[in-house]
Design a protein around this motif. Sequence first.
Motif, PDB file in Angstrom:
ATOM      1  N   ALA A  42     -89.286  -2.865  72.295  1.00  0.00           N
ATOM      2  CA  ALA A  42     -89.997  -3.500  71.177  1.00  0.00           C
ATOM      3  C   ALA A  42     -89.182  -3.395  69.885  1.00  0.00           C
ATOM      4  CB  ALA A  42     -91.366  -2.850  70.991  1.00  0.00           C
ATOM      5  N   ARG A  43     -88.533  -2.268  69.677  1.00  0.00           N
ATOM      6  CA  ARG A  43     -87.729  -2.103  68.469  1.00  0.00           C
ATOM      7  C   ARG A  43     -86.496  -3.007  68.485  1.00  0.00           C
ATOM      8  NH1 ARG A  43     -87.165   4.198  67.227  1.00  0.00           N
ATOM      9  NH2 ARG A  43     -86.189   3.371  65.343  1.00  0.00           N
ATOM     10  N   LEU A  44     -85.921  -3.228  69.656  1.00  0.00           N
ATOM     11  CA  LEU A  44     -84.782  -4.137  69.770  1.00  0.00           C
ATOM     12  C   LEU A  44     -85.201  -5.592  69.548  1.00  0.00           C
ATOM     13  CD1 LEU A  44     -82.854  -2.611  72.804  1.00  0.00           C
ATOM     14  CD2 LEU A  44     -82.067  -2.712  70.431  1.00  0.00           C
ATOM     15  N   ALA A  45     -86.414  -5.931  69.964  1.00  0.00           N
ATOM     16  CA  ALA A  45     -86.898  -7.309  69.835  1.00  0.00           C
ATOM     17  C   ALA A  45     -87.464  -7.606  68.449  1.00  0.00           C
ATOM     18  CB  ALA A  45     -87.976  -7.578  70.890  1.00  0.00           C
ATOM     19  N   GLU A  46     -87.677  -6.597  67.626  1.00  0.00           N
ATOM     20  CA  GLU A  46     -88.343  -6.792  66.332  1.00  0.00           C
ATOM     21  C   GLU A  46     -87.643  -7.799  65.414  1.00  0.00           C
ATOM     22  OE1 GLU A  46     -91.404  -6.335  63.547  1.00  0.00           O
ATOM     23  OE2 GLU A  46     -91.246  -6.084  65.696  1.00  0.00           O
ATOM     24  N   PRO A  47     -86.313  -7.768  65.243  1.00  0.00           N
ATOM     25  CA  PRO A  47     -85.699  -8.777  64.362  1.00  0.00           C
ATOM     26  C   PRO A  47     -85.943 -10.214  64.847  1.00  0.00           C
ATOM     27  CG  PRO A  47     -84.154  -6.992  64.764  1.00  0.00           C
ATOM     28  CD  PRO A  47     -85.323  -6.777  65.680  1.00  0.00           C
ATOM     29  N   GLN A  48     -85.864 -10.436  66.146  1.00  0.00           N
ATOM     30  CA  GLN A  48     -86.130 -11.767  66.697  1.00  0.00           C
ATOM     31  C   GLN A  48     -87.598 -12.146  66.517  1.00  0.00           C
ATOM     32  OE1 GLN A  48     -84.275 -14.209  68.116  1.00  0.00           O
ATOM     33  NE2 GLN A  48     -82.469 -13.076  67.489  1.00  0.00           N
ATOM     34  N   ARG A  49     -88.493 -11.162  66.706  1.00  0.00           N
ATOM     35  CA  ARG A  49     -89.918 -11.428  66.537  1.00  0.00           C
ATOM     36  C   ARG A  49     -90.219 -11.819  65.089  1.00  0.00           C
ATOM     37  NH1 ARG A  49     -94.375 -10.104  64.457  1.00  0.00           N
ATOM     38  NH2 ARG A  49     -93.495  -8.348  63.340  1.00  0.00           N
ATOM     39  N   LEU A  50     -89.584 -11.133  64.147  1.00  0.00           N
ATOM     40  CA  LEU A  50     -89.798 -11.464  62.737  1.00  0.00           C
ATOM     41  C   LEU A  50     -89.309 -12.875  62.414  1.00  0.00           C
ATOM     42  CD1 LEU A  50     -88.847  -8.076  61.047  1.00  0.00           C
ATOM     43  CD2 LEU A  50     -91.134  -9.063  61.311  1.00  0.00           C
ATOM     44  N   ARG A  51     -88.168 -13.249  62.981  1.00  0.00           N
ATOM     45  CA  ARG A  51     -87.653 -14.604  62.784  1.00  0.00           C
ATOM     46  C   ARG A  51     -88.620 -15.623  63.385  1.00  0.00           C
ATOM     47  NH1 ARG A  51     -82.880 -14.076  65.105  1.00  0.00           N
ATOM     48  NH2 ARG A  51     -82.070 -13.045  63.273  1.00  0.00           N
ATOM     49  N   SER A  52     -89.110 -15.337  64.583  1.00  0.00           N
ATOM     50  CA  SER A  52     -90.073 -16.233  65.227  1.00  0.00           C
ATOM     51  C   SER A  52     -91.357 -16.326  64.417  1.00  0.00           C
ATOM     52  CB  SER A  52     -90.398 -15.741  66.639  1.00  0.00           C
ATOM     53  OG  SER A  52     -89.274 -15.848  67.473  1.00  0.00           O
ATOM     54  N   ALA A  53     -91.804 -15.200  63.864  1.00  0.00           N
ATOM     55  CA  ALA A  53     -93.029 -15.195  63.065  1.00  0.00           C
ATOM     56  C   ALA A  53     -92.880 -16.106  61.854  1.00  0.00           C
ATOM     57  CB  ALA A  53     -93.379 -13.775  62.626  1.00  0.00           C
ATOM     58  N   SER A  54     -91.720 -16.074  61.235  1.00  0.00           N
ATOM     59  CA  SER A  54     -91.473 -16.931  60.077  1.00  0.00           C
ATOM     60  C   SER A  54     -91.474 -18.408  60.487  1.00  0.00           C
ATOM     61  CB  SER A  54     -90.137 -16.565  59.429  1.00  0.00           C
ATOM     62  OG  SER A  54     -89.868 -17.402  58.349  1.00  0.00           O
ATOM     63  N   ILE A  55     -90.822 -18.727  61.577  1.00  0.00           N
ATOM     64  CA  ILE A  55     -90.778 -20.109  62.072  1.00  0.00           C
ATOM     65  C   ILE A  55     -92.185 -20.595  62.409  1.00  0.00           C
ATOM     66  CG2 ILE A  55     -90.032 -21.560  64.014  1.00  0.00           C
ATOM     67  CD1 ILE A  55     -87.423 -19.857  64.009  1.00  0.00           C
ATOM     68  N   VAL A  56     -92.947 -19.765  63.115  1.00  0.00           N
ATOM     69  CA  VAL A  56     -94.304 -20.149  63.511  1.00  0.00           C
ATOM     70  C   VAL A  56     -95.182 -20.354  62.274  1.00  0.00           C
ATOM     71  CG1 VAL A  56     -96.404 -19.294  64.653  1.00  0.00           C
ATOM     72  CG2 VAL A  56     -94.190 -19.109  65.801  1.00  0.00           C
ATOM     73  N   ARG A  57     -95.122 -19.413  61.353  1.00  0.00           N
ATOM     74  CA  ARG A  57     -95.948 -19.495  60.145  1.00  0.00           C
ATOM     75  C   ARG A  57     -95.662 -20.793  59.374  1.00  0.00           C
ATOM     76  NH1 ARG A  57     -95.249 -14.770  58.545  1.00  0.00           N
ATOM     77  NH2 ARG A  57     -93.199 -15.055  57.608  1.00  0.00           N
ATOM     78  N   TRP A  58     -94.383 -21.075  59.134  1.00  0.00           N
ATOM     79  CA  TRP A  58     -94.034 -22.251  58.329  1.00  0.00           C
ATOM     80  C   TRP A  58     -94.225 -23.552  59.098  1.00  0.00           C
ATOM     81  CZ3 TRP A  58     -94.385 -22.132  53.453  1.00  0.00           C
ATOM     82  CH2 TRP A  58     -94.215 -20.927  52.789  1.00  0.00           C
ATOM     83  N   ALA A  59     -94.122 -23.521  60.414  1.00  0.00           N
ATOM     84  CA  ALA A  59     -94.372 -24.731  61.197  1.00  0.00           C
ATOM     85  C   ALA A  59     -95.833 -25.152  61.084  1.00  0.00           C
ATOM     86  CB  ALA A  59     -93.991 -24.508  62.664  1.00  0.00           C
ATOM     87  N   TRP A  60     -96.736 -24.195  61.218  1.00  0.00           N
ATOM     88  CA  TRP A  60     -98.158 -24.519  61.118  1.00  0.00           C
ATOM     89  C   TRP A  60     -98.505 -24.945  59.699  1.00  0.00           C
ATOM     90  CZ3 TRP A  60    -101.494 -25.258  65.011  1.00  0.00           C
ATOM     91  CH2 TRP A  60    -101.115 -24.814  66.272  1.00  0.00           C
ATOM     92  N   ARG A  61     -97.923 -24.305  58.704  1.00  0.00           N
ATOM     93  CA  ARG A  61     -98.190 -24.686  57.314  1.00  0.00           C
ATOM     94  C   ARG A  61     -97.649 -26.088  57.016  1.00  0.00           C
ATOM     95  NH1 ARG A  61     -97.089 -18.877  54.303  1.00  0.00           N
ATOM     96  NH2 ARG A  61     -98.954 -17.908  55.177  1.00  0.00           N
ATOM     97  N   ALA A  62     -96.480 -26.382  57.546  1.00  0.00           N
ATOM     98  CA  ALA A  62     -95.904 -27.720  57.331  1.00  0.00           C
ATOM     99  C   ALA A  62     -96.793 -28.792  57.954  1.00  0.00           C
ATOM    100  CB  ALA A  62     -94.489 -27.791  57.916  1.00  0.00           C
ATOM    101  N   GLN A  63     -97.340 -28.506  59.121  1.00  0.00           N
ATOM    102  CA  GLN A  63     -98.211 -29.483  59.768  1.00  0.00           C
ATOM    103  C   GLN A  63     -99.527 -29.651  59.011  1.00  0.00           C
ATOM    104  OE1 GLN A  63     -97.698 -31.737  62.280  1.00  0.00           O
ATOM    105  NE2 GLN A  63     -95.624 -31.062  61.786  1.00  0.00           N
ATOM    106  N   THR A  64     -99.993 -28.585  58.394  1.00  0.00           N
ATOM    107  CA  THR A  64    -101.196 -28.702  57.563  1.00  0.00           C
ATOM    108  C   THR A  64    -100.912 -29.609  56.370  1.00  0.00           C
ATOM    109  OG1 THR A  64    -101.939 -26.496  58.226  1.00  0.00           O
ATOM    110  CG2 THR A  64    -102.894 -27.408  56.220  1.00  0.00           C
ATOM    111  N   ALA A  65     -99.777 -29.400  55.731  1.00  0.00           N
ATOM    112  CA  ALA A  65     -99.398 -30.248  54.594  1.00  0.00           C
ATOM    113  C   ALA A  65     -99.215 -31.692  55.043  1.00  0.00           C
ATOM    114  CB  ALA A  65     -98.115 -29.727  53.956  1.00  0.00           C
ATOM    115  N   LEU A  66     -98.611 -31.876  56.206  1.00  0.00           N
ATOM    116  CA  LEU A  66     -98.425 -33.226  56.747  1.00  0.00           C
ATOM    117  C   LEU A  66     -99.768 -33.910  56.982  1.00  0.00           C
ATOM    118  CD1 LEU A  66     -96.499 -35.362  58.202  1.00  0.00           C
ATOM    119  CD2 LEU A  66     -97.301 -34.233  60.274  1.00  0.00           C
TER     120      LEU A  66
END
Length: 179
Positions: free
Chosen positions: A59-83
């Motif tokens: 889990a500690r090794l995967a954390e940087p990738q998870r954080l990057r994915s969390a940012s992508i997921v968060r902004w993707a859903w927000r972008a679709q809301t704005a769209l």
Amino acid sequence: MSATERELHEQHRTMTTDLAAQHGRVKAFDPDNAEFDGQYTALVERAEELLAFEQQLPARLAEPQRLRSASIVRWAWRAQTALAAALIIATLALGRTGWWLVLLIPHLLATLMGWSITVTAQRHRQQRALALALQGQGVLVILVVLGMLSPWWVIAVVLGWLGIGALSEDGPAGQGVKK
């Protein structure tokens, strides 16, 4: 290898070396010696620390990738809301039929619900792929609503929503995304 990975592997190597050294100290004492018990207790404690560290390591090794994915997921859903909001405004401003709101309002509401998705370490790659698929879904919605594709493509929009929604939800299809 990232700095975090290197640090974690170095920490693991240090813990393993310390455990081996402690094992050597225990073997040097006779079991009847008074210091044997203290050294043995220290050996067991180091072994327990190493085991706990090794359980947390993936889990500690995967954390940087998870954080990057969390940012992508968060902004993707927000972008679709704005769209969706922009398309509702554009549909009304361009004088398009109000029937498009039947398509756009659920899209807006669904994307608002997507803001609460928690990106897990186990599924962050799948969640990131779903967020990117959502962007493709958004392009399809734009093309249909603005009349660049036939209204029959609404079927593809609905099927896309069902697929993204099913894989994003709790349950057997979504495999435990927390909302």
